[in-house]
Design a protein around this motif. Sequence first.
Motif, PDB file in Angstrom:
ATOM      1  N   SER A  71     105.864  32.498  17.607  1.00  0.00           N
ATOM      2  CA  SER A  71     106.284  31.361  18.283  1.00  0.00           C
ATOM      3  C   SER A  71     107.089  30.437  17.017  1.00  0.00           C
ATOM      4  O   SER A  71     108.139  29.707  17.561  1.00  0.00           O
ATOM      5  CB  SER A  71     105.353  30.315  18.895  1.00  0.00           C
ATOM      6  OG  SER A  71     104.121  30.504  18.423  1.00  0.00           O
ATOM      7  N   VAL A  72     106.490  30.672  15.707  1.00  0.00           N
ATOM      8  CA  VAL A  72     107.345  29.807  14.679  1.00  0.00           C
ATOM      9  C   VAL A  72     108.496  30.837  14.284  1.00  0.00           C
ATOM     10  O   VAL A  72     109.815  30.180  14.217  1.00  0.00           O
ATOM     11  CB  VAL A  72     106.392  29.779  13.522  1.00  0.00           C
ATOM     12  CG1 VAL A  72     107.072  29.059  12.478  1.00  0.00           C
ATOM     13  CG2 VAL A  72     105.175  29.189  13.922  1.00  0.00           C
ATOM     14  N   TYR A  74     110.085  28.522  22.598  1.00  0.00           N
ATOM     15  CA  TYR A  74     109.679  30.001  22.087  1.00  0.00           C
ATOM     16  C   TYR A  74     108.170  30.064  22.190  1.00  0.00           C
ATOM     17  O   TYR A  74     108.000  31.085  22.813  1.00  0.00           O
ATOM     18  CB  TYR A  74     110.016  29.844  20.511  1.00  0.00           C
ATOM     19  CG  TYR A  74     111.620  30.068  20.302  1.00  0.00           C
ATOM     20  CD1 TYR A  74     112.150  31.394  20.819  1.00  0.00           C
ATOM     21  CD2 TYR A  74     112.401  29.316  19.638  1.00  0.00           C
ATOM     22  CE1 TYR A  74     113.504  31.495  20.377  1.00  0.00           C
ATOM     23  CE2 TYR A  74     113.570  29.534  19.481  1.00  0.00           C
ATOM     24  CZ  TYR A  74     114.262  30.457  19.737  1.00  0.00           C
ATOM     25  OH  TYR A  74     115.525  31.043  19.595  1.00  0.00           O
ATOM     26  N   ALA A 119     112.029  30.303  16.085  1.00  0.00           N
ATOM     27  CA  ALA A 119     112.710  29.039  15.695  1.00  0.00           C
ATOM     28  C   ALA A 119     113.245  28.645  14.351  1.00  0.00           C
ATOM     29  O   ALA A 119     114.460  28.345  14.156  1.00  0.00           O
ATOM     30  CB  ALA A 119     111.772  27.843  15.909  1.00  0.00           C
ATOM     31  N   GLY A 170     107.788  26.203   8.355  1.00  0.00           N
ATOM     32  CA  GLY A 170     108.057  26.152   9.840  1.00  0.00           C
ATOM     33  C   GLY A 170     107.151  25.436  10.587  1.00  0.00           C
ATOM     34  O   GLY A 170     107.438  24.451  11.429  1.00  0.00           O
ATOM     35  N   THR A 207     114.310  25.771  21.841  1.00  0.00           N
ATOM     36  CA  THR A 207     113.662  25.052  21.281  1.00  0.00           C
ATOM     37  C   THR A 207     112.272  25.559  20.682  1.00  0.00           C
ATOM     38  O   THR A 207     111.752  26.731  21.370  1.00  0.00           O
ATOM     39  CB  THR A 207     113.162  23.581  21.739  1.00  0.00           C
ATOM     40  OG1 THR A 207     112.426  23.830  22.769  1.00  0.00           O
ATOM     41  CG2 THR A 207     114.631  22.945  22.239  1.00  0.00           C
ATOM     42  N   GLN A 208     111.676  24.931  19.507  1.00  0.00           N
ATOM     43  CA  GLN A 208     110.562  25.609  19.071  1.00  0.00           C
ATOM     44  C   GLN A 208     109.572  25.779  20.524  1.00  0.00           C
ATOM     45  O   GLN A 208     108.835  26.805  20.440  1.00  0.00           O
ATOM     46  CB  GLN A 208     110.006  25.226  17.870  1.00  0.00           C
ATOM     47  CG  GLN A 208     108.830  25.816  17.240  1.00  0.00           C
ATOM     48  CD  GLN A 208     107.547  25.513  18.141  1.00  0.00           C
ATOM     49  OE1 GLN A 208     107.245  24.203  18.475  1.00  0.00           O
ATOM     50  NE2 GLN A 208     106.779  26.467  18.159  1.00  0.00           N
ATOM     51  N   ASP A 209     109.266  24.700  21.289  1.00  0.00           N
ATOM     52  CA  ASP A 209     108.319  24.658  22.276  1.00  0.00           C
ATOM     53  C   ASP A 209     108.708  25.770  23.092  1.00  0.00           C
ATOM     54  O   ASP A 209     107.872  26.507  23.651  1.00  0.00           O
ATOM     55  CB  ASP A 209     108.389  23.330  22.950  1.00  0.00           C
ATOM     56  CG  ASP A 209     107.681  22.053  22.015  1.00  0.00           C
ATOM     57  OD1 ASP A 209     106.903  22.598  21.273  1.00  0.00           O
ATOM     58  OD2 ASP A 209     107.953  21.005  22.357  1.00  0.00           O
ATOM     59  N   SER A 249     113.247  28.838   5.424  1.00  0.00           N
ATOM     60  CA  SER A 249     111.856  28.130   5.889  1.00  0.00           C
ATOM     61  C   SER A 249     111.787  26.813   4.958  1.00  0.00           C
ATOM     62  O   SER A 249     111.470  25.892   5.247  1.00  0.00           O
ATOM     63  CB  SER A 249     110.731  28.896   5.680  1.00  0.00           C
ATOM     64  OG  SER A 249     109.903  28.581   6.834  1.00  0.00           O
ATOM     65  N   ASN A 295     117.977  28.515  13.515  1.00  0.00           N
ATOM     66  CA  ASN A 295     118.685  27.543  13.024  1.00  0.00           C
ATOM     67  C   ASN A 295     119.616  28.093  11.924  1.00  0.00           C
ATOM     68  O   ASN A 295     120.067  27.428  11.295  1.00  0.00           O
ATOM     69  CB  ASN A 295     117.931  26.310  12.497  1.00  0.00           C
ATOM     70  CG  ASN A 295     117.183  25.758  13.731  1.00  0.00           C
ATOM     71  OD1 ASN A 295     117.871  25.432  14.743  1.00  0.00           O
ATOM     72  ND2 ASN A 295     115.897  25.425  13.557  1.00  0.00           N
ATOM     73  N   PHE A 307     107.876  21.908  12.260  1.00  0.00           N
ATOM     74  CA  PHE A 307     108.354  21.789  13.875  1.00  0.00           C
ATOM     75  C   PHE A 307     107.024  20.998  14.662  1.00  0.00           C
ATOM     76  O   PHE A 307     106.905  20.893  15.657  1.00  0.00           O
ATOM     77  CB  PHE A 307     108.427  23.159  14.342  1.00  0.00           C
ATOM     78  CG  PHE A 307     109.426  23.887  13.826  1.00  0.00           C
ATOM     79  CD1 PHE A 307     110.552  23.484  13.734  1.00  0.00           C
ATOM     80  CD2 PHE A 307     109.207  25.447  13.545  1.00  0.00           C
ATOM     81  CE1 PHE A 307     111.737  24.104  13.347  1.00  0.00           C
ATOM     82  CE2 PHE A 307     110.139  26.136  13.100  1.00  0.00           C
ATOM     83  CZ  PHE A 307     111.232  25.351  12.836  1.00  0.00           C
TER      84      PHE A 307
END
Length: 455
Positions: free
Chosen positions: A288-289, A130, A292, A271, A126-128, A189, A296, A275
């Motif tokens: 980090s973005v 990452y 994610a 993004g 998940t994004q977190d 995006s 997807n 998120f």
Amino acid sequence: MAQQEQWKSKIGFVLAAAGSAIGLGAIWKFPYVAGTGGGGAFLLLFLAFTLVLGMPLLLGEFMIGRMGQSNPIQTYGKLSSNLKWNVIGKLGVFTSFLLLSFYSVVGGWIILYIIKLLSGGLAGLTQDQYGELFGDIISNPYSTIGAQFVFMLITILVVAKGVQKGIELASKVMMPALLVLFLLLVIRSLSLDGAMEGVKFLLVPDFSKLTSESILFALGQAFFTLSLGVSVMLTYASYLPKTQNLPQSAISIIILNIVIALLAGLAIFPGVFSFGMEPNAGPVLIFSVLPAVFANMPFGMLFFLAFLLLFLFAAFTSAFSMIEIIVAAVTKNDASKRKKSTWVIGMLIFIVGVPSCLSYGVLADVHIFNKTIFDLMDYAVSNILMPLGALLIAIFVSRKIPKGDLFAELKQGSNVGYAFFSICYFLLKYIVPIAIIVVFLDAAGLSDWIIALFK
Ligand code: PHE
């Protein structure tokens, strides 16, 4: 003095200069400084600084570089017949040294991400997660220093052989590929839920978000992305024959650079908002973005791998230019000294970069002037030394070289009109120095004081 080397082809110079310009600055740094500095208003300022200050400065470095046909330090003394002016070149070489010391840290991060991806560690988070993963990666002292070392090693090997000019060929393929991948990424995006929030953040200016500090950052960012103020562009132009069209080269580099920065922004901010992240996450933002965003999409990790490889390539072509000018200054273009000098300089840069590298891990609590070592280095280079170098170069070009000589130089290889030249000259002589000084004073908190003085 040794005979100046020359580029292999006309397009070679443009690719190399564009290669120097396009790198971490447009792709990694622009989104995070724009994110911290107020989004749309920051973008507008960055564009204005790029066109009004960056454009004449880039041409200025090109003109005196080709005119001097010397190395980054001696060009100034040679052209003005006064060795004191060599100080501009020395400042540039010093700045470039410090710059590469932390640039290589980020280069190392890309290498680590590639390794992580290849070992399967990036899929399906998940994004977190990452964000957390990236935090873990850059806080590990051994792997980050190792990766930084590898980044420097490759830079050294290429520049020691003097083959970076052979990279011309690779750039021809890599740059368009990078553009295509970015386009894809932007499309992806923009299709995320809530993407428009991010687009608005980047494109709709809200001037109330600007601070003196963010104006300084926009100024530094404009110079950083164009590799200005450190005599890199001057050195690259010194390897040029008189047939190269300088204005055309400058304009293509500037447009390409703006396009890449915009694409990077459009790839990242949708993004960020989709998120629910904060746009001011700092240097870790794109790391980090982006995973994610990629995660997807179909074949996401494959695309992400291609992206990281191109990103790394872009970072390398910038790094080559940074070390190249130091080598050119030290060897005075004597080819027999190139190999040894590159190794010594490269290793010194690596050592100086270690504290910056550790400032995301074991040295995270060390703060100087309220900044981590990494941030302090970046701040000193991007926001103080580069604008200072740019200021001095603007003064040198417009006040030490006769106007007629400059125009004669510019006209060689192009049929540029006098009006265009005059505008650039005027900007260089008055607007660039005044703008840099005003932004400096403002950032130092002196502007209110000065306004009061005139009231
Ligand atoms: N322009 C490069 C980048 O954006 C950085 C750079 C600055 C390179 C100064 C050389 C000299 O990544």
